[in-house]
Motif scaffolding. Sequence first.
Motif: not given
Length: 254
Positions: A10-16, A88-100, A141-147
């Motif tokens: 992928y072109t960007g590393a922020d995805y789940f 199971i979801k692997l969430w990678m956004q920058g250096s933040t890694i999460k598992v749901f 792809k993970i997009v920045p969260e909206n407020i």
Amino acid sequence: MVAYHTGGSYTGADYFVQAAVNLNGVAGSSYVGVVGRRVASGADDSDGYYAFVQDSTDTVLLYKRVSGTWTLLVFAPAVINTAQDYTIKLWMQGSTIKVFLDGVEMISTTDASLTAAGAGGITAGTGPALNLLWDNFLVEKIVPENIMASVFDAASKVVYVGGDNGRFGKYTPATDTFVDLTSKISSFWGSYDVLALALDASSGIVYLGGGTGGPAPRFAKYTISTDTAADLTAKVSGIAPSDEIYSLAFDQAN
């Protein structure tokens, strides 16, 4: 370790990466899950982040493999039935890694070892991997969260904000600092949007409303003095499961 991945990087590393997994009655030491930022597409054991469920230890596990070395980053307890589907979801956004697991955040950590986009896929550990089951595979792809909502606490001069993917936090203008409070609600809120906030100033309670059409609305309260949250969704059970809570208002008089 075996892994099956998507056709390209992928072109960007922020995805789940997400999939429904099932151990298919295979008990013991089997792992089943998903992989992300996988950098070597031609080898089974390749560098990347790996999220698994395992029934023998009743755990959700997050591993990384860097330069051929496996490291267990974090694990969390979870009752794993060998005949049950788990998303199971692997969430990678920058250096933040999460598992749901089934929409509930089980693991959140930071790691900057793997920053290239790589590829996402499904993976299995030791045991008879060919008997394991995957379904509903998704890479997005993970997009920045909206407020989506905010409320100002005049007493403490703090702004509470809610947003996409179950995000909740507070911003202090005087110090220009933000504190992420998502972990206070994630165990019951999951990754559903926070769409509305209301403040009971006299009691120091922030009420949250939201949800995502289909599963259920979400309703909760966050107590400022104790830094704790409680799920109140059962109190609004009369709202249709396909609805969300879009607005809240607190009646100070009553």
